[in-house]
Structures are given as structure tokens and as C-alpha cells.
Design an enzyme around this catalytic site. Structure first.
Site, short mmCIF file in Angstrom:
data_model
loop_
_atom_site.label_atom_id
_atom_site.label_comp_id
_atom_site.label_asym_id
_atom_site.label_seq_id
_atom_site.Cartn_x
_atom_site.Cartn_y
_atom_site.Cartn_z
N SER A 1 51.22 21.70 -46.78
CA SER A 1 51.66 20.62 -45.85
C SER A 1 53.08 20.84 -45.68
CB SER A 1 51.44 18.98 -46.74
OG SER A 1 51.60 18.13 -46.02
N ASP B 1 40.87 17.68 -42.98
CA ASP B 1 42.17 17.37 -42.41
C ASP B 1 41.72 16.53 -41.02
OD1 ASP B 1 44.65 17.77 -43.81
OD2 ASP B 1 44.02 20.01 -43.65
N HIS C 1 42.99 17.07 -47.18
CA HIS C 1 44.28 17.53 -47.39
C HIS C 1 44.75 17.55 -48.64
CE1 HIS C 1 48.21 17.92 -45.28
NE2 HIS C 1 48.62 17.22 -46.31
#
Length: 293
Positions: free
Chosen positions: A153, A236, A268
Site C-alpha cells: 500500500s 482492491d 487490500h
């Protein structure tokens, strides 16, 4: 897919709220579960692995790293540096050792890097810190067989910025052999108008100079022989997936060695949490990249 510039702030906020796209549980619950998984994984890693905790790489409070060491006495081991996620504003290295056990048992050194999350730190500082952390690791562990990066991320963004470093300012020239970029953000402009930017307080100039998608020519100079894997979760958000797809295509067009991993049945958070499992696809790919599968 629609251009982010045509999206309303509400739509951008939704697209850049990864927790709202998980199919496993509610947004609040998935974040709580994520933090709990990373904490318990790191506690386990510290219990079963030889560690060096809070090794300074600079003067700042957060400029410290944790090292997870294999029992092997071989001097030339591969070393992977992990940059944590948390949207540049939460989590720390203290929840970042979870991935160490399956790597350490195969003879890989794992380093978890701390950096000054917002609001204490801003984007320029964080990028400078992760670059300095890599320079410090290179100086402390000059005998390693290969240096690899992994980021999730916000950490994937920071890893991509490390790959795009002009090392002439740092007295080192790391030969980064491989990079694992998981569910990252490579163009910061779309988040400027969202809640994500509230503690970061970036303007467009700051966002542009810290967007890896704008530094492909520097990456090609600095990391030309690096094997890059861009990974994204099936669940995602469309914009998160687009960030990874477009960065992958740009790296490929620039002639770099890059592959794309679309990881099924992940969101995610689970895409990185599952690195605790030696049989997980991304764990296996990371070990294979380092010649340890």
C-alpha cells in the site's frame, strides 16, 4: 474506466477507502482485524526469530529498523527490506515483522523499517527516510548476496520511490535485485482532494515530486537490473487496481523486467497478511525471486 479527474470527491473517497471494498467484513472490522493480524504475526516473529530491535538509521525518533536474522552462519544471505502500509499515517515497524518467519527459515534476513507517519512526518520526509534506511542497511550489511524490497500500500509507494532514487546524493549505489510492490499507490494526485491527504497536507507540487509514475526514467537508471513484481488484490477497488495496472504497463514500456500478479480471493489487507504462510502464492514468489524456493 472513468478518469479520476472526472470523479466527485465522494467517489474518489470511496475508491481510495480500501476497507470499503473487502467482502470479508465491514470497513471498521477489516481494519481492526488487519492491525490485530499484523501485531500477532510480528509478536510471533519476534518470539521465534533472532532479532535486533530499534537499530537506528538516523537521528529521528522513528528512524529505526528491526532486523530478523536466520540461524544460518553463511555470510552471503539475501536481505529483504519491508516498508509498511497504513496510508502514510498509521502502523509502524512494530507491526511489520509478521512476514519474517517463512523467509528467515529459508535463510533470508528481513528488515522492517520505521518512518515518521503523518501528521508528525510529511511525504518529503518519509521518502527521504526510506531512502536513508536503505543506504544504512547497505552500509551495515555489505556482505549480503542480494538486496530486495517489499512494500504494501503506502509502503509499495515508498518502495517504488526508493527504486527511483538518484543515489549520487547518498554515498552508496545499492544494487537492488528485486522489488515486490503490493497494492500500491504510484500517482498521488488522485488522493489530494480526499480524506487521505488531511494529515499529509500535500499540494500538487509535493504530490508530483513524490509520485513514482513520474520518475520512470530515473528508475531505469537506478534500478535497471531489478526484477519487479507488481501485485494487486482481486478485491482492491477499481482505482487501486488501475494504479497497479498502469504502473506495471509503464514499467514494461520502459523496458524493465516486471511482472503483474492479480491475486485471487484477496482484498487490500489479506493480500499482505497471508505472507505469514510459507505456502501462500506471494510468499513463494518472493522466495523464488531470491532463489530460495
Amino acid at each position: 474506466m472513468s478518469d479520476w479527474k472526472k470523479m466527485s470527491t465522494d467517489e474518489l473517497e470511496l475508491q481510495y477507502s480500501p476497507s470499503r471494498w473487502s467482502l470479508r467484513m465491514s470497513a471498521d472490522d477489516v481494519i481492526r482485524a488487519h492491525v490485530a493480524a499484523l501485531k500477532s504475526g510480528t509478536e510471533k516473529a519476534r518470539a521465534v526469530t533472532q532479532t535486533l530491535i530499534d537499530v537506528p538509521y538516523g537521528e529521528g525518533d522513528r528512524e529505526k529498523l528491526d532486523v530478523y536474522l536466520p540461524s544460518s552462519s553463511s555470510p552471503d544471505l539475501p536481505l529483504v527490506i519491508y516498508f509498511h502500509g497504513g496510508y502514510w499515517q498509521f502502523l509502524s515497524k512494530d507491526e511489520s515483522g509478521f512476514l519474517a518467519p517463512p523467509l528467515v527459515q529459508k535463510g533470508v534476513v528481513v528488515v522492517a523499517v520505521g518512518y515518521s507517519t503523518a501528521p508528525a512526518g510529511n511525504m518529503d520526509l518519509m521518502v527521504s527516510q526510506v531512502r536513508r534506511s536503505v543506504a544504512s542497511v547497505i552500509q551495515q550489511y555489505s556482505h549480503i548476496s542480494g538486496l530486495y524490497l517489499c512494500g504494501h500500500s503506502a509502503g509499495a509507494h515508498l518502495a517504488a520511490m526508493v527504486l527511483s532514487t538518484d543515489w549520487s546524493e547518498y554515498d552508496v549505489s545499492p544494487q537492488i535485485k528485486g522489488a515486490f510492490l503490493v497494492s500500491g499507490v504510484y500517482d498521488l494526485q488522485p488522493i489530494l482532494s480526499t480524506y487521505v491527504n488531511e494529515p499529509l497536507k500535500m499540494n500538487e507540487e509535493v504530490a508530483l515530486r513524490n509520485s513514482p509514475s513520474h520518475f520512470l526514467s530515473q528508475l531505469k537508471v537506478s534500478s535497471t537490473s531489478c526484477d519487479i513484481i507488481v501485485a494487486v488484490a482481486q478485491n482492491d477497488s477499481p482505482e487501486f487496481r488501475k494504479q497497479s495496472e498502469e504502473y506495471f504497463k509503464a514499467l514494461e514500456s520502459a523496458g524493465l523486467t516486471v511482472s503483474f500478479e492479480d491475486v485471487p480471493n484477496t482484498d487490500h489487507f489479506s493480500i499482505i497478511e497471508q505472507l505469514v504462510d510459507e505456502h501462500y502464492r506471494l510468499t513463494q514468489l518472493l522466495l523464488k525471486m531470491m532463489g530460495k524456493s
